[in-house]
Design a protein around this motif. Structure first.
Motif, mmCIF file in Angstrom:
data_model
loop_
_atom_site.group_PDB
_atom_site.id
_atom_site.type_symbol
_atom_site.label_atom_id
_atom_site.label_comp_id
_atom_site.label_asym_id
_atom_site.label_seq_id
_atom_site.Cartn_x
_atom_site.Cartn_y
_atom_site.Cartn_z
ATOM 1 N N VAL A 1 -5.118 -17.015 -3.522
ATOM 2 C CA VAL A 1 -6.547 -17.098 -3.230
ATOM 3 C C VAL A 1 -7.012 -16.086 -2.192
ATOM 4 O O VAL A 1 -8.209 -15.879 -2.047
ATOM 5 C CB VAL A 1 -6.972 -18.516 -2.780
ATOM 6 C CG1 VAL A 1 -6.939 -19.480 -3.946
ATOM 7 C CG2 VAL A 1 -6.091 -19.007 -1.652
ATOM 8 N N GLY A 2 -6.102 -15.456 -1.480
ATOM 9 C CA GLY A 2 -6.581 -14.484 -0.515
ATOM 10 C C GLY A 2 -5.447 -13.625 0.003
ATOM 11 O O GLY A 2 -4.271 -13.984 -0.098
ATOM 12 N N GLY A 3 -5.797 -12.470 0.532
ATOM 13 C CA GLY A 3 -4.824 -11.616 1.171
ATOM 14 C C GLY A 3 -4.281 -10.533 0.248
ATOM 15 O O GLY A 3 -4.658 -10.425 -0.920
ATOM 16 N N GLU A 4 -3.406 -9.704 0.826
ATOM 17 C CA GLU A 4 -2.809 -8.595 0.099
ATOM 18 C C GLU A 4 -1.314 -8.574 0.352
ATOM 19 O O GLU A 4 -0.856 -8.976 1.422
ATOM 20 C CB GLU A 4 -3.373 -7.270 0.614
ATOM 21 C CG GLU A 4 -4.844 -7.042 0.358
ATOM 22 C CD GLU A 4 -5.274 -5.691 0.918
ATOM 23 O OE1 GLU A 4 -5.000 -5.426 2.109
ATOM 24 O OE2 GLU A 4 -5.863 -4.905 0.161
ATOM 25 N N ILE A 5 -0.571 -8.107 -0.633
ATOM 26 C CA ILE A 5 0.853 -7.854 -0.431
ATOM 27 C C ILE A 5 1.079 -6.389 -0.774
ATOM 28 O O ILE A 5 1.079 -6.021 -1.952
ATOM 29 C CB ILE A 5 1.713 -8.745 -1.332
ATOM 30 C CG1 ILE A 5 1.448 -10.222 -1.021
ATOM 31 C CG2 ILE A 5 3.185 -8.435 -1.144
ATOM 32 C CD1 ILE A 5 2.087 -11.167 -2.007
ATOM 33 N N LEU A 6 1.223 -5.548 0.224
ATOM 34 C CA LEU A 6 1.357 -4.115 -0.025
ATOM 35 C C LEU A 6 2.823 -3.723 0.009
ATOM 36 O O LEU A 6 3.506 -3.880 1.018
ATOM 37 C CB LEU A 6 0.598 -3.324 1.043
ATOM 38 C CG LEU A 6 -0.901 -3.633 1.153
ATOM 39 C CD1 LEU A 6 -1.514 -2.852 2.294
ATOM 40 C CD2 LEU A 6 -1.603 -3.325 -0.155
ATOM 41 N N LEU A 7 3.302 -3.213 -1.144
ATOM 42 C CA LEU A 7 4.660 -2.684 -1.225
ATOM 43 C C LEU A 7 4.516 -1.173 -1.315
ATOM 44 O O LEU A 7 3.932 -0.673 -2.278
ATOM 45 C CB LEU A 7 5.340 -3.203 -2.481
ATOM 46 C CG LEU A 7 6.312 -4.365 -2.342
ATOM 47 C CD1 LEU A 7 6.847 -4.728 -3.704
ATOM 48 C CD2 LEU A 7 7.425 -4.077 -1.374
ATOM 49 N N GLU A 8 4.994 -0.456 -0.347
ATOM 50 C CA GLU A 8 4.788 0.989 -0.256
ATOM 51 C C GLU A 8 3.316 1.331 -0.481
ATOM 52 O O GLU A 8 2.980 2.273 -1.200
ATOM 53 C CB GLU A 8 5.667 1.720 -1.264
ATOM 54 C CG GLU A 8 7.144 1.537 -0.965
ATOM 55 C CD GLU A 8 8.019 2.497 -1.736
ATOM 56 O OE1 GLU A 8 7.775 2.659 -2.949
ATOM 57 O OE2 GLU A 8 8.925 3.085 -1.125
ATOM 58 N N GLY A 9 2.438 0.518 0.087
ATOM 59 C CA GLY A 9 1.018 0.812 0.019
ATOM 60 C C GLY A 9 0.285 0.298 -1.212
ATOM 61 O O GLY A 9 -0.932 0.349 -1.276
ATOM 62 N N ARG A 10 1.032 -0.193 -2.216
ATOM 63 C CA ARG A 10 0.365 -0.670 -3.440
ATOM 64 C C ARG A 10 0.309 -2.192 -3.435
ATOM 65 O O ARG A 10 1.302 -2.861 -3.137
ATOM 66 C CB ARG A 10 1.125 -0.191 -4.674
ATOM 67 C CG ARG A 10 1.078 1.338 -4.815
ATOM 68 C CD ARG A 10 1.632 1.759 -6.157
ATOM 69 N NE ARG A 10 3.004 1.282 -6.345
ATOM 70 C CZ ARG A 10 3.526 0.950 -7.524
ATOM 71 N NH1 ARG A 10 2.801 0.997 -8.614
ATOM 72 N NH2 ARG A 10 4.777 0.553 -7.609
ATOM 73 N N ASP A 11 -0.838 -2.751 -3.797
ATOM 74 C CA ASP A 11 -1.019 -4.195 -3.741
ATOM 75 C C ASP A 11 -0.381 -4.868 -4.958
ATOM 76 O O ASP A 11 -0.801 -4.666 -6.094
ATOM 77 C CB ASP A 11 -2.511 -4.542 -3.679
ATOM 78 C CG ASP A 11 -2.715 -6.026 -3.364
ATOM 79 O OD1 ASP A 11 -1.725 -6.782 -3.367
ATOM 80 O OD2 ASP A 11 -3.865 -6.411 -3.100
ATOM 81 N N VAL A 12 0.652 -5.662 -4.695
ATOM 82 C CA VAL A 12 1.385 -6.351 -5.757
ATOM 83 C C VAL A 12 0.468 -7.296 -6.527
ATOM 84 O O VAL A 12 0.589 -7.470 -7.745
ATOM 85 C CB VAL A 12 2.555 -7.146 -5.134
ATOM 86 C CG1 VAL A 12 3.241 -8.005 -6.178
ATOM 87 C CG2 VAL A 12 3.539 -6.204 -4.487
ATOM 88 N N LEU A 13 -0.468 -7.904 -5.808
ATOM 89 C CA LEU A 13 -1.321 -8.903 -6.449
ATOM 90 C C LEU A 13 -2.265 -8.282 -7.485
ATOM 91 O O LEU A 13 -2.818 -8.977 -8.313
ATOM 92 C CB LEU A 13 -2.126 -9.677 -5.393
ATOM 93 C CG LEU A 13 -1.279 -10.444 -4.386
ATOM 94 C CD1 LEU A 13 -2.146 -11.194 -3.403
ATOM 95 C CD2 LEU A 13 -0.332 -11.406 -5.091
#
Lengths: 330, 323
Positions: free
Chosen positions: A65-77
């Motif tokens: 429902v909220g937030g970001e997961i950045l892996l090497e700068g790219r958002d997994v979500l």
């Protein structure tokens, strides 16, 4: 650029009156090659956080429902299914708690490791590479073991096989979710030593999820302590373990029996961990906290940085440490 | 006088039984073990999974039939008793189990789980006496007596373990075998249960045989420690002495593998290689020799026996030195 950056992640389950939010505003950062330990008791949301990194929680039932997961700068979500397949077991690999349950019982271990290679590094999907990986994780006589079925291996050996499988794609991030909880202490020591060794050799970052504070000191650069879906303390390993600031971290460390020194009465935390659907208002730890003030039940304190990257979610962190409770049977 | 004396206890389980035939091989789960427990004392039993510690704990109170040896409880050998004779003595020794989710009948209310023991031994004359005793027991273990009509699933893991403890206490035993009573619980709840067990011991003078794999927990609660490996005792003694100066290489490795919170703790790690061997075909000589970092030639041939290294401290190792 950090390898992994989680920003204000919120995950929900259920619907209507039964909505539970096991992860509520978690932020984490992991630099390449570093090790972060996420510590907490069962139900605190540490595994849900770990699984979300490669979006492994199926949605539904989970809702990001909220937030970001950045892996090497790219958002997994925001990734497509195809992109997700490439990072799962590629850039990010997982090792789980129950090695026996994670392996397929009807395939030889060599074939299971090769499956990962075929997908992520097809050029080297040969027995020789499998043998190299098995050797890397310390399995004796790897060329013979290749043809073993999982049931022919002990728990410690099975966990090594899973590690080999996780390492097959040369990940930059290894997420280890309670990797030694199902193992005996002498085997646990072997696996922890192996993890430390591999990290040094391969230069990968490790996110270790555990409830055992004793494993943290051996491996971590940074520690994050979770309680009821939130991070309550975060900082460099020495700061957090030697000078814990949050009353929960302090009590958790004191409630573990020590092998060194005389046996004192253990400090206990009264009550039990709250369930995600039944959270107390204000600070989530206040019903069990011995420092709690009236204000603690009204306002949720923010995670505040004190110094040197050490942050605490408690405005009372600098009140003097509690006097040791008097021994009931001195 | 000792409350319990175990003499040369053996528990062997047959394996690979042929249809209508005799077993050819045996798992020597417990092999020639002797020790004693004094009234009101806690003896800790540690070892890794498969070492036979649970089997030993159960055999001591005859939940498993021993193959050979004597179990002298309160001056009487109970190894050969059975049926009504044994049942009458069961009041004296009880057990607390590892998994608080599996050890309570989900269809019984707390009052019946704990009260069943009172009924079997005829310890409550009428309904009001039964209710009073139940109330006292629940209070003693830190549960709200008004929850007596609830079912196990309405409680958390720690509370369930308290119900299990109340059930064991109901018949006022003199010995309780605690089989990994805290290993299924969260860290913060573990400490509550450990403190509860210690308080109950102080109040009621119960002796514990505390079986666990976590050496730090065992050291915390026990006066004496027994270390088990492949069905045999390899070290025994006063808990401070065993933890400060372990004499058996296995105990030394076990101690060094205990995780310590402090990242600057200067401990030397002794990493054992390999796994625990199969108890069906234990290695000849000293059962620990294939993993032992200091093994010599004679360790492969001669079986070491438990001998005194200093008063009250025993080790089964050819190389263990006395003071």
């Amino acid at each position: 650029m950090p390898l992994l950056e989680i920003k204000n992640l919120q995950i929900e389950f259920g619907s209507g009156a039964k909505v539970a939010r096991p992860v509520d505003g978690v932020s984490l950062r992991l630099e390449p090659g570093k090790t972060l330990c996420l510590v907490g008791e069962s139900g605190c949301g540490k595994s849900v956080t770990a699984l979300s990194i490669a979006k492994l929680l199926p949605s539904p039932p989970a809702r990001y429902v909220g937030g970001e997961i950045l892996l090497e700068g790219r958002d997994v979500l925001k990734m497509s299914a195809r992109e997700l397949r490439a990072i799962r077991g590629g850039l990010v690999s997982y090792v789980f708690q129950e090695p026996g349950a994670a392996l397929n019982p009807v395939f030889r271990i060599g074939a299971q490791i090769k499956e990962t290679l075929k997908y992520h590094r097809p050029a080297v999907a040969h027995d020789s590479e499998v043998i190299r990986l098995l050797k890397l994780v310390g399995i004796p006589a790897p060329d013979a073991r290749l043809r073993n079925y999982p049931h022919e291996l002990s728990g410690g050996m099975q966990q090594r096989v899973l590690l080999a499988m996780a390492l097959a794609s040369q990940p930059k991030l290894l997420v280890a979710d309670e990797p030694t909880t199902a193992l005996d202490v002498t085997i646990q020591a072997q696996i922890i030593e192996l993890l430390r060794d591999l990290r040094r050799q391969l230069g990968m970052a490790v996110l270790l999820i555990t409830h055992n504070l004793g494993l943290v000191g051996d491996l971590a650069d940074d520690v994050a302590v979770m309680y009821a879906g939130q991070i309550v303390e975060h900082g460099p390993v020495r700061g957090v373990l030697q000078h814990p600031r949050h009353p929960y971290t302090q009590a958790l460390i004191r409630s573990v029996p020590k092998i060194e020194g005389a046996a004192e009465r253990l400090t206990t935390i009264p009550g039990t961990v709250p369930l995600p659907g039944w959270l107390p208002g204000g600070c989530r730890f206040h019903p069990r906290c011995s420092k709690a003030q009236p204000d603690c039940s009204r306002r949720l304190p923010p995670l505040t940085e004190l110094a040197d990257g050490h942050s605490v979610r408690c405005p009372l962190w600098d009140t003097p440490p509690l006097a040791r409770p008097a021994l009931k049977h001195a | 006088m000792n409350l319990l004396e175990i003499q040369n206890l053996k528990v062997h389980f047959p394996v690979q039984q042929r249809l209508f035939g005799r077993a050819k091989e045996f798992v020597r789960a417990v092999d020639d073990v002797s020790f004693a427990i004094a009234p009101g004392e806690t003896v800790g039993l540690v070892g890794e999974s498969g070492c036979g510690k649970t089997t030993l704990g159960r055999a001591v109170i005859k939940l498993i039939e021993p193959t050979a040896g004597r179990i002298v409880f309160n001056g009487e050998d109970i190894a050969l008793l059975s049926g009504a004779q044994l049942r009458a003595r069961r009041r004296q020794f009880q057990m607390i189990f590892q998994d608080p989710y599996a050890s309570l009948n989900p269809r019984l209310k707390v009052t019946d789980i704990v009260g069943e023991a009172l009924d079997i031994h005829g310890l409550a004359v009428d309904a009001s006496a039964r209710r009073q005793r139940l109330e006292g027991l629940l209070k003693a273990v830190g549960l709200d007596p008004s929850h007596a009509l609830r079912y196990p699933h309405e409680f958390s893991g720690g509370q369930r373990q308290r119900i299990g403890i109340a059930r064991a206490l109901a018949v006022e035993p003199r010995l309780i075998v605690c089989d990994e009573p805290v290993s299924a619980l969260d860290v913060s709840v573990q400490a509550q249960i450990i403190n509860l067990l210690q308080d109950l011991q102080q109040e009621r003078g119960i002796a514990y045989l505390f079986v666990a794999h976590d050496l730090a927990v065992v050291k915390h609660i026990s006066r004496r420690i027994l270390v088990m490996y492949l069905g045999r005792l390899v070290e025994a003694g006063d808990s401070a002495s065993v933890c400060r100066s372990p004499r058996h290489p296995y105990t030394q490795a076990l101690l060094s593998a205990v995780p310590v919170v402090d990242p600057d703790s200067k401990r030397q790690r002794i990493l054992l290689t390999g796994d625990v061997p199969s108890p069906i075909h234990p290695p000849g000589g000293c059962p620990f020799h294939p993993r032992c970092p200091v093994a010599e030639a004679r360790c492969k041939i001669e079986v070491p026996t438990l001998r005194t290294v200093k008063p009250g401290h025993f080790a089964a190792c050819h190389l263990a030195k006395g003071d």
